[in-house]
Design a protein around this motif. Structure first.
Motif, PDB file in Angstrom:
ATOM      1  N   VAL A 401      46.607  -1.296  43.547  1.00 18.90           N
ATOM      2  CA  VAL A 401      47.501  -0.231  44.099  1.00 18.90           C
ATOM      3  C   VAL A 401      48.535  -0.497  44.595  1.00 18.90           C
ATOM      4  O   VAL A 401      49.630   0.111  44.273  1.00 18.90           O
ATOM      5  CB  VAL A 401      46.509   0.481  45.084  1.00 18.90           C
ATOM      6  CG1 VAL A 401      47.037   1.620  46.060  1.00 18.90           C
ATOM      7  CG2 VAL A 401      45.222   1.084  44.204  1.00 18.90           C
ATOM      8  N   TYR A 402      48.696  -1.515  45.469  1.00 25.15           N
ATOM      9  CA  TYR A 402      49.963  -1.861  46.172  1.00 25.15           C
ATOM     10  C   TYR A 402      51.029  -2.474  45.223  1.00 25.15           C
ATOM     11  O   TYR A 402      52.111  -1.898  45.522  1.00 25.15           O
ATOM     12  CB  TYR A 402      49.510  -3.127  47.114  1.00 25.15           C
ATOM     13  CG  TYR A 402      48.947  -2.711  48.482  1.00 25.15           C
ATOM     14  CD1 TYR A 402      49.630  -1.893  49.088  1.00 25.15           C
ATOM     15  CD2 TYR A 402      47.712  -3.354  48.861  1.00 25.15           C
ATOM     16  CE1 TYR A 402      49.042  -1.325  50.389  1.00 25.15           C
ATOM     17  CE2 TYR A 402      47.134  -3.135  49.884  1.00 25.15           C
ATOM     18  CZ  TYR A 402      47.790  -2.020  50.857  1.00 25.15           C
ATOM     19  OH  TYR A 402      47.512  -1.857  51.996  1.00 25.15           O
ATOM     20  N   LEU A 403      50.677  -3.146  44.292  1.00 20.41           N
ATOM     21  CA  LEU A 403      51.504  -3.473  43.250  1.00 20.41           C
ATOM     22  C   LEU A 403      52.094  -2.214  42.295  1.00 20.41           C
ATOM     23  O   LEU A 403      53.265  -2.167  42.182  1.00 20.41           O
ATOM     24  CB  LEU A 403      50.900  -4.460  41.961  1.00 20.41           C
ATOM     25  CG  LEU A 403      51.854  -5.272  41.189  1.00 20.41           C
ATOM     26  CD1 LEU A 403      52.602  -6.133  42.145  1.00 20.41           C
ATOM     27  CD2 LEU A 403      51.085  -6.121  40.282  1.00 20.41           C
ATOM     28  N   ARG A 404      51.056  -1.058  42.053  1.00 25.59           N
ATOM     29  CA  ARG A 404      51.793  -0.010  41.611  1.00 25.59           C
ATOM     30  C   ARG A 404      52.722   0.798  42.575  1.00 25.59           C
ATOM     31  O   ARG A 404      53.746   1.439  41.792  1.00 25.59           O
ATOM     32  CB  ARG A 404      50.458   0.761  41.224  1.00 25.59           C
ATOM     33  CG  ARG A 404      50.615   2.003  39.884  1.00 25.59           C
ATOM     34  CD  ARG A 404      51.059   1.345  38.761  1.00 25.59           C
ATOM     35  NE  ARG A 404      51.252   2.220  37.554  1.00 25.59           N
ATOM     36  CZ  ARG A 404      50.727   2.712  36.853  1.00 25.59           C
ATOM     37  NH1 ARG A 404      49.225   1.919  36.772  1.00 25.59           N
ATOM     38  NH2 ARG A 404      50.917   3.672  35.854  1.00 25.59           N
ATOM     39  N   LEU A 405      52.321   0.696  43.787  1.00 24.84           N
ATOM     40  CA  LEU A 405      53.117   1.456  44.649  1.00 24.84           C
ATOM     41  C   LEU A 405      54.356   0.557  45.024  1.00 24.84           C
ATOM     42  O   LEU A 405      55.177   0.830  45.998  1.00 24.84           O
ATOM     43  CB  LEU A 405      52.312   1.763  45.905  1.00 24.84           C
ATOM     44  CG  LEU A 405      51.352   2.706  45.714  1.00 24.84           C
ATOM     45  CD1 LEU A 405      50.254   2.750  46.907  1.00 24.84           C
ATOM     46  CD2 LEU A 405      51.658   3.961  45.159  1.00 24.84           C
ATOM     47  N   ASN A 406      54.689  -0.442  44.397  1.00 16.88           N
ATOM     48  CA  ASN A 406      55.868  -1.285  44.540  1.00 16.88           C
ATOM     49  C   ASN A 406      55.977  -2.137  45.989  1.00 16.88           C
ATOM     50  O   ASN A 406      56.874  -2.220  46.553  1.00 16.88           O
ATOM     51  CB  ASN A 406      57.200  -0.602  44.383  1.00 16.88           C
ATOM     52  CG  ASN A 406      58.478  -1.707  44.134  1.00 16.88           C
ATOM     53  OD1 ASN A 406      58.327  -2.637  43.829  1.00 16.88           O
ATOM     54  ND2 ASN A 406      59.656  -1.240  44.440  1.00 16.88           N
ATOM     55  N   GLN A 407      54.556  -2.498  46.341  1.00 14.93           N
ATOM     56  CA  GLN A 407      54.683  -3.437  47.604  1.00 14.93           C
ATOM     57  C   GLN A 407      53.793  -4.568  47.228  1.00 14.93           C
ATOM     58  O   GLN A 407      52.484  -4.934  47.580  1.00 14.93           O
ATOM     59  CB  GLN A 407      53.607  -2.628  48.639  1.00 14.93           C
ATOM     60  CG  GLN A 407      54.037  -1.192  48.975  1.00 14.93           C
ATOM     61  CD  GLN A 407      52.994  -0.309  49.945  1.00 14.93           C
ATOM     62  OE1 GLN A 407      52.648  -1.067  50.734  1.00 14.93           O
ATOM     63  NE2 GLN A 407      53.162   0.839  49.624  1.00 14.93           N
ATOM     64  N   PRO A 408      54.650  -5.524  46.891  1.00 16.75           N
ATOM     65  CA  PRO A 408      54.310  -6.768  46.074  1.00 16.75           C
ATOM     66  C   PRO A 408      53.732  -7.677  47.099  1.00 16.75           C
ATOM     67  O   PRO A 408      52.569  -8.493  46.969  1.00 16.75           O
ATOM     68  CB  PRO A 408      55.514  -7.409  45.484  1.00 16.75           C
ATOM     69  CG  PRO A 408      56.480  -6.746  45.905  1.00 16.75           C
ATOM     70  CD  PRO A 408      56.175  -5.430  46.097  1.00 16.75           C
ATOM     71  N   ALA A 409      54.210  -7.625  48.462  1.00 12.89           N
ATOM     72  CA  ALA A 409      53.609  -8.529  49.276  1.00 12.89           C
ATOM     73  C   ALA A 409      52.251  -8.093  49.666  1.00 12.89           C
ATOM     74  O   ALA A 409      51.458  -9.235  49.768  1.00 12.89           O
ATOM     75  CB  ALA A 409      54.652  -8.363  50.512  1.00 12.89           C
ATOM     76  N   ALA A 410      52.011  -6.854  50.055  1.00 15.92           N
ATOM     77  CA  ALA A 410      50.661  -6.764  50.335  1.00 15.92           C
ATOM     78  C   ALA A 410      49.621  -6.885  49.082  1.00 15.92           C
ATOM     79  O   ALA A 410      48.529  -7.274  49.195  1.00 15.92           O
ATOM     80  CB  ALA A 410      50.720  -5.090  50.457  1.00 15.92           C
ATOM     81  N   ALA A 411      50.227  -6.741  48.055  1.00 11.39           N
ATOM     82  CA  ALA A 411      49.456  -6.881  46.702  1.00 11.39           C
ATOM     83  C   ALA A 411      48.966  -8.447  46.813  1.00 11.39           C
ATOM     84  O   ALA A 411      47.950  -8.934  46.491  1.00 11.39           O
ATOM     85  CB  ALA A 411      50.302  -6.440  45.456  1.00 11.39           C
ATOM     86  N   LEU A 412      49.924  -9.173  46.844  1.00 14.22           N
ATOM     87  CA  LEU A 412      49.904 -10.752  46.978  1.00 14.22           C
ATOM     88  C   LEU A 412      48.675 -11.099  47.899  1.00 14.22           C
ATOM     89  O   LEU A 412      47.828 -11.963  47.333  1.00 14.22           O
ATOM     90  CB  LEU A 412      51.201 -11.155  47.206  1.00 14.22           C
ATOM     91  CG  LEU A 412      51.214 -12.921  46.986  1.00 14.22           C
ATOM     92  CD1 LEU A 412      50.608 -13.498  45.671  1.00 14.22           C
ATOM     93  CD2 LEU A 412      52.600 -13.589  47.604  1.00 14.22           C
ATOM     94  N   THR A 413      48.770 -10.754  48.902  1.00 11.63           N
ATOM     95  CA  THR A 413      47.978 -10.916  49.944  1.00 11.63           C
ATOM     96  C   THR A 413      46.446 -10.641  49.597  1.00 11.63           C
ATOM     97  O   THR A 413      45.479 -11.654  49.613  1.00 11.63           O
ATOM     98  CB  THR A 413      48.154  -9.958  51.136  1.00 11.63           C
ATOM     99  OG1 THR A 413      49.195 -10.448  51.978  1.00 11.63           O
ATOM    100  CG2 THR A 413      46.904 -10.547  52.323  1.00 11.63           C
TER     101      THR A 413
END
Length: 443
Positions: A401-413
């Motif tokens: 979801v974070y990656l889809r919302l363009n929040q890669p740092a949160a996605a990476l965590t």
């Protein structure tokens, strides 16, 4: 008894002195307490009699009863070692008395409660003991049945299942009342289950249900049917399990037993891939109980069934209006389940299911708000679920979801959390580890 003595005292030619009358009255009052099972009061009143009438011809009988009352008083106060010693003393002093058999049984009970199961078996097995003698003579079947029940519990505590089952067979002719017959079959089923004899345990549970009869409490009969169903399931006999659980769908059966039966029958349908039957059964029950907060688990199962139907219809690669309708229904059931404050062990899977349904809806329609809502539920699932594949999946999908919302740092965590915190789990290694590593690189 007092009235009979008074009548006798008033007969001509049978004069009774005041002292004799007081003695008789004191004796009868103490014995009445004894016969009513008022053990502590009987122990005290019998002791008072001994003090007041030390030369009485009734003293031997009073002393005998007082010892038994003392043992029962100690038992009632959970003083089990002391009670065992007192009952043993009774057996030693009065080995041929009819109550000696009861004393031996009570001694066995005390030893069992004190943690000495082997000692309890030894007391009841003693060939020269009063219980063994009375058992050989068939005296007082109801008392003997109670003694064998104590022996069975001691053998179960020792994990000597075969011996316990043999004693239960020995007890069958002594179980003469309907209650004793039903009790024996329940314990037999429990012991067979403990021994791993699941099919025999299921058959005994069926016999227990039959022995209870139509006049027994409905919740007891429902318990027996549920026990039979569970054991048939464990024994790998799904048809017999379904027949047993179906009995608990009848009118008048307690709702919790009906709910249990619906879940079991649903799981059986899902196991044979009959999604339509599982869905129909769940929807029928929930339609009759739409607002019951206890139905959260049923709504979870219905949501999962609808989601499986969505996947079977082609899933996200074939997002037809019919498929999307199934997805919407699934999301609705997960939401209904969450609306009634379910316990954490149900709330976790409900959040995971709703997260998945919303993720698929968002993917089909590219709906950003749906992605955000899905992420909220994946985060809740990750906090509620126990460590395992489902929790790791919730963290993985939250990262998606974070990656889809363009929040890669949160996605990476969250991707890194999957690769770091769950890599030792075989299911995660098989299903998630490689995709998580790939997504980590993407993030």
């Amino acid at each position: 008894m007092v009235a009979a003595w008074v009548l006798a005292a008033l007969r001509p030619g049978l004069p009774v002195s005041a002292a004799e009358g007081a003695e008789q009255l004191a004796y009868e009052a103490a014995v009445r307490d004894f016969d009513l099972g008022q053990w502590e009061r009987a122990y005290q009143s019998l002791g008072t009699f001994e003090s007041q009438f030390p030369e009485s011809t009734l003293k031997a009988e009073v002393t005998r009863r007082r010892l038994f009352a003392r043992a029962e008083t100690e038992f009632s106060k959970n003083e089990f070692p002391a009670a065992a010693a007192s009952f043993a003393e009774y057996v030693r002093q009065y080995p041929t008395d009819l109550r000696a058999g009861i004393a031996a049984i009570r001694q066995g009970q005390c030893l069992l409660k004190a943690g000495d199961a082997a000692g309890a078996v030894a007391v009841l097995d003693a060939p020269d003991g009063p219980f063994a003698r009375q058992l050989a003579g068939g005296i007082s079947p109801d008392v003997l049945f109670g003694g064998l029940r104590v022996k069975v519990e001691a053998l179960r505590a020792l994990k000597n299942w075969d011996a316990a089952i043999a004693v239960l067979s020995q007890a069958e002719p002594l179980a003469q009342s309907p209650a004793d017959k039903a009790a024996r079959l329940l314990v037999l089923s429990q012991t067979q289950e403990e021994a791993g004899q699941l099919e025999a345990a299921a058959q005994s549970a069926e016999a227990w249900l039959e022995a209870l009869g139509e006049n027994s409490p409905v919740d007891r009969r429902a318990e027996a049917a549920a026990r039979a169903g569970r054991l048939w399931t464990q024994a790998g006999k799904p048809a017999a399990a379904e027949a047993a659980f179906s009995r608990n769908l009848a009118p008048g059966i307690p709702l919790e037993r009906q709910r249990e039966a619906v879940l079991e029958l649903t799981d059986s349908a899902l196991a044979r891939k009959d999604l339509a039957a599982a869905r129909e059964r769940l929807q029928s029950f929930l339609a009759a109980q739409p607002a019951n907060p206890a139905n959260a688990l049923l709504r979870l199962r219905l949501g999962q069934t609808l989601f499986q139907q969505f996947q079977a219809s082609g899933g996200p690669t074939n997002a037809t209006p019919e498929a999307l309708a199934l997805l919407s229904l699934a999301a609705g059931q997960f939401g209904e389940g969450l609306s009634n404050s379910p316990p954490p062990d149900v709330a976790g899977p409900l959040n995971l299911g709703r997260g998945w349904a919303l993720w698929q809806e968002a993917s089909a329609n590219n709906a950003i708000e749906r992605f955000r809502e899905a992420g909220t539920h994946f985060a809740a699932a990750a906090s509620l679920l126990p460590r395992g594949l489902d929790q790791a999946t919730a963290r993985f999908k939250l990262a998606d979801v974070y990656l889809r919302l363009n929040q890669p740092a949160a996605a990476l965590t969250n991707y890194l959390a999957v690769t770091r915190d769950y890599a030792d789990l075989p299911a995660v290694q098989q299903d998630l580890l490689q995709p998580a590593l790939i997504q980590t690189a993407q993030a």
